[in-house]
Structure formats: C-alpha cells, structure tokens
Design an enzyme around this catalytic site. Structure first.
Site, PDB file in Angstrom:
ATOM      1  N   HIS A  13      64.469   7.522   8.034  1.00 32.97           N
ATOM      2  CA  HIS A  13      63.115   7.734   8.553  1.00 32.97           C
ATOM      3  C   HIS A  13      62.524   9.060   8.070  1.00 32.97           C
ATOM      4  CE1 HIS A  13      64.499  10.834  11.331  1.00 32.97           C
ATOM      5  NE2 HIS A  13      65.561  10.050  11.542  1.00 32.97           N
ATOM      6  N   GLU A  86      70.654   5.107  15.278  1.00 28.29           N
ATOM      7  CA  GLU A  86      71.386   6.346  15.042  1.00 28.29           C
ATOM      8  C   GLU A  86      72.540   6.510  16.024  1.00 28.29           C
ATOM      9  OE1 GLU A  86      72.647   8.276  13.195  1.00 28.29           O
ATOM     10  OE2 GLU A  86      71.259   9.905  12.684  1.00 28.29           O
TER      11      GLU A  86
END
Length: 197
Positions: A13, A86
C-alpha cells in the site's frame, strides 16, 4: 518464464498517516497521505500496459484505498483476501516506534534482527504470519494458473512471503530489503519454479 506462467503483481500500500508518524499499524486502519495517493498513482501508471485478470486485496483500509487508485480506469473483478492482511502487532498497534523502542527494547530488536524470536502480547509470530500468507498465495497459484493477478498487501506480509519463496529463514529476514510504499514486485511461477523481480 514460459507462456503458461502465473504472474502475481505484489504491491505494498501507499504511505499512510501512521507511516508518516512512525506509528505501528499492524491490523489497525490508517488512511493514505497525499504522498501515499501519489505513490499509488505512479504504480497505477506503471501497470497501465500490464494485463491483469483479477485483483485480490487485504481487507485493511490502506490496501483497499491503494487498490482503488491502481484500478481507477480498469474494470477488474476484485476480491477481499484476508490471508494478505498485515501482521497483527498486538499491544504495539497505534503506538509510536520510539515509544515501543523504549518500553520494549528487546522485542524491538527481535522484530528487526531476530524475527524468529519476536513474541509480543496479542501479536502474531512471524511464523504464524508466514504460514497464513504463503497458504493464501499458494491457493491463488492453484486457482489462477496461467493468469495475471494483482495483489495489494503490506510490508511484513509481503516480506515473509518473499523470504519463503527464496528459501530464506525467518531468522535471516533482515537480509531482504523492506518493500517500499506502493512498490511493485512481480512473482512469477511456471514448471521451472518461481522468479521474483
């Protein structure tokens, strides 16, 4: 790589507010900064001429926001893929790196230099993370043989996957560079094996 290769475009990201504040994110959400939006836009342009059959994305806001930018001008089926979220960092999440370095110096050192020993209350271990991410990617390799798949994920999740496919032990994870914000990494697989570029 042969004509029947399966290709993953792995993207971390773009920069988030908490990245800019040096704050641990893990499983919590933080929006992209203006820089993060610019980074994702550059990756969109980099991928503009690349064939993409499907997209998978971590459920976390920073990943879905990055994906939306990359696919801004393309109608591509997208699937939320929790396996690529994550690493959960337990009680570190939302706290600054400098604060944690003072309150938990040993675990901070382990995180960077001996991840195989990292063990924080409420957090995943690096082994748990790697098992989750690799199982997810391997399932996509089987499901999408011969296709080109975009996957938007995160720093540590991507790094442990790259270590696995390059046969680097978790204790030696620091040998690998950290994926940069919105960095594009290509993972290709055919009958001869896996190539990373």
């Amino acid at each position: 790589m042969g004509a029947n290769s399966t290709k993953f475009y792995l993207v971390r990201h773009g920069e988030t507010l908490w990245n800019s504040q040096q704050r641990w994110q893990g499983s919590k959400n933080s929006p992209l900064t203006e820089l993060g939006i610019q980074q994702a836009t550059l990756t969109r342009d980099l991928l503009a001429a690349s064939p993409i059959d499907l997209a998978y994305v971590s459920p976390l806001q920073r990943a879905t926001q990055t994906l939306d930018i990359i696919l801004q001008y393309r109608a591509i089926e997208t699937t939320i893929f929790p396996a690529m979220r994550e690493m959960c960092l337990g009680n570190w999440e939302g706290r600054t790196r400098s604060e944690i370095a003072i309150s938990e110096p040993v675990q901070t050192r382990y995180f960077r230099h001996r991840p195989d020993l990292f063990n924080v209350t409420g957090a995943e271990t690096f082994t748990q993370l790697q098992l989750r991410v690799v199982a997810g990617l391997d399932s996509l390799f089987l499901r999408h043989s011969g296709e080109n798949i975009l996957i938007v994920s995160h720093w540590v999740a991507i790094k442990v996957a790259l270590a696995y496919y390059q046969k680097i032990a978790l204790r030696d994870l620091s040998q690998l560079d950290d994926p940069k914000n919105a960095q594009l990494i290509t993972l290709s697989k055919d009958q001869s094996g896996i190539t990373i570029s």
